[in-house]
Design an enzyme around this catalytic site. Structure first.
Site, PDB file in Angstrom:
ATOM      1  NE  ARG A 195      33.974  30.426  47.045  1.00 25.93           N
ATOM      2  CZ  ARG A 195      34.401  31.257  48.372  1.00 25.93           C
ATOM      3  NH1 ARG A 195      33.481  31.335  49.191  1.00 25.93           N
ATOM      4  NH2 ARG A 195      35.181  31.923  48.880  1.00 25.93           N
ATOM      5  CB  THR A 196      34.501  37.970  46.273  1.00 28.40           C
ATOM      6  OG1 THR A 196      34.668  36.998  47.817  1.00 28.40           O
ATOM      7  CG2 THR A 196      33.782  39.134  46.546  1.00 28.40           C
TER       8      THR A 196
ATOM      9  NE  ARG B 196      39.300  39.192  46.780  1.00 30.92           N
ATOM     10  CZ  ARG B 196      38.713  38.243  46.749  1.00 30.92           C
ATOM     11  NH1 ARG B 196      39.859  36.821  47.290  1.00 30.92           N
ATOM     12  NH2 ARG B 196      38.052  38.058  48.310  1.00 30.92           N
TER      13      ARG B 196
ATOM     14  CE  LYS C 168      47.249  47.547  27.969  1.00 29.42           C
ATOM     15  NZ  LYS C 168      46.286  47.913  26.966  1.00 29.42           N
TER      16      LYS C 168
ATOM     17  CG  HIS D 112      36.448  39.419  51.766  1.00 30.69           C
ATOM     18  ND1 HIS D 112      35.633  39.942  51.780  1.00 30.69           N
ATOM     19  CD2 HIS D 112      36.768  38.472  52.419  1.00 30.69           C
ATOM     20  CE1 HIS D 112      35.658  39.101  50.952  1.00 30.69           C
ATOM     21  NE2 HIS D 112      35.738  37.907  50.469  1.00 30.69           N
TER      22      HIS D 112
END
Lengths: 138, 304
Positions: free
Chosen positions: B51-52, B101, B80, B129
């Site tokens: 959603r974000t 994020r 990696k 957030h």
């Protein structure tokens, strides 16, 4: 007990009794080539008992580390047997790589090369928080 | 070059300006349709958050810009072993702005220290957030017309809820705000936050365990989920969980213009029967989230 005066060097005075050896270790004074004396439980009119460290040599010390470990310490710089500078330490605003963040969710827990930086958020209660995750130092 | 890592990185004036831009975007969307033409947003999502991510991507597309990026760490160089700092140094060459994020707290701050383009924190673990808080603020502004002199109830998990902490931080900067903290004893607001509130003259707070008792006084009710894993034993969870579920019956004593917010996703803490109530604003928050992200992208890119 007699410890000779030093000619050129540093005297850490007003160390809280019992903290002298901890500072000796954290500052890695054992790695110095010059003479170093630690006096523990010395008489102090102000503190009752105190520790003192005398370093008979010109060295650079991390004052932020000393301030964090024991903010009451006085640092005396000696030149030609005379005190030329006296600093009364306090808690530093930031410290780097002195303590480590214990929060397992912090980015420092997975990226090993990042410096562990903390900022002072509450001087009265000596509270530092990690600059990355804001977890309280433990 | 500015980044947004925490809501406190923005001054009150800057938040007011972003909200004003958001309101103008809603009124005049065509004015903004080409603002970011030729610009690229990179969405670096080291953990999935559909959603974000979609909100950021929709925001950039609606500004006429382009989007590149990845939606989980497995499809990035992080798998990696590449550091966050190296990833953003590379991506800075491809994009004009980055939304990140990351599951680890502080990762976007590390990124902002090394990036040559603005970083937007799109959520770092349980920490910050800020764009959710901006979405909350735009919703409050649209629904109530002001941030001052509001009685705001926060209900549910106030201990671990990052959206709750950030919105309280933001509201402390306005005047006459009264906070009502509604939670079980196990999930109360952390004491360091209450200590900080104690020192502020502009804001007051009360604590209660009863949603019903608090309801009549509230202008805004911010719901969060009470999660089973936060309790030491299942018996306590079962005893308490229904107390913090919002139902039409509990809303009977609420003000007729109260505004119900929720950061989503919802599980069962708001009954679906509440969705048709005109006071339910949680899906409006989603729309407002996209709008405020448009305003933020423009601000950080220096586009008026």
């Amino acid at each position: 007990m007699l410890v000779n005066p030093i000619k050129n060097g540093i005297v850490l005075d007003h160390i809280s009794a019992g903290t002298g050896m901890k500072l000796y270790k954290v500052l890695r004074l054992n790695e110095l080539e010059c003479p170093v004396a630690i006096i523990t439980n010395a008489f102090s009119a102000k503190m009752g008992k105190k520790d003192i460290i005398k370093i008979d040599g010109v060295v650079q010390l991390d004052l932020d580390v000393i301030g964090y470990m024991d903010p009451g310490v006085t640092v005396n710089k000696i030149e030609n047997s005379v005190v030329v500078e006296r600093k009364h330490l306090s808690l530093p605003e930031t410290i780097s790589d002195v303590i480590h963040c214990k929060n397992p969710r912090c980015i420092t827990s997975v990226e090993q090369e990042l410096p562990h930086k903390f900022k002072l958020v509450d001087r009265e209660n000596k509270v530092y928080r990690c600059i990355y995750c804001e977890a309280k130092s433990k | 070059m500015r980044s947004l890592i925490s809501i406190l990185d923005l001054s009150v004036e800057e938040i007011d300006q972003l909200v004003a831009t958001g309101l103008d975007i809603i009124e005049n969307p065509e004015k903004y349709a080409h603002k970011c033409e030729g610009k690229k947003l990179a969405t670096l999502f080291f953990e999935p958050s559909t959603r974000t991510r979609l909100s950021f991507e929709a925001a950039m597309y609606e500004l006429g810009g382009h989007v590149i990026g990845f939606s989980d760490a497995g499809s990035s160089s992080a798998s990696k072993g590449e550091s966050v700092a190296d990833t953003v140094r590379v991506v800075s060459n491809y994009a004009d702005i980055i939304a990140m994020r990351h599951p680890k707290e502080g990762a976007p701050l590390v990124a902002s220290m090394k990036s040559t383009v603005p970083i937007i924190n799109a959520g770092d673990g349980g920490h910050n957030h800020p764009t959710q808080t901006l979405a909350d603020l735009l919703t409050i502004k649209r629904e109530k017309g002001t941030f001052d002199n509001l009685t705001v109830g926060f209900c549910g998990d106030l201990k671990f809820g990052r959206t709750v902490h950030s919105l309280i931080d933001a509201l402390t900067r306005y005047t006459g705000v009264k906070i009502v903290l509604i939670s079980p004893d196990e999930l109360k607001l952390p004491s360091y936050m209450k200590n900080a509130l104690d020192k502020m003259d502009s804001i007051s707070y009360v604590e209660t365990t009863s949603l019903e008792d608090a309801m009549p006084s509230l202008d805004i009710l911010y719901m969060t989920r009470v999660q089973k894993e936060r309790f030491f034993n299942e018996a306590d969870y079962i005893r308490l969980k229904d107390s913090y579920i919002l139902t039409p019956e509990k809303l009977e004593s609420a003000k007729s213009d109260m505004c119900i917010l929720h950061p989503l996703p919802r599980v069962n803490e708001i009954s679906v029967a509440v969705d048709d109530d005109p006071r339910a604003c949680y899906f409006k928050q989603v729309f407002n989230g996209k709008i405020i992200r448009m305003a933020l992208i423009m601000k950080l890119l220096g586009i008026n």
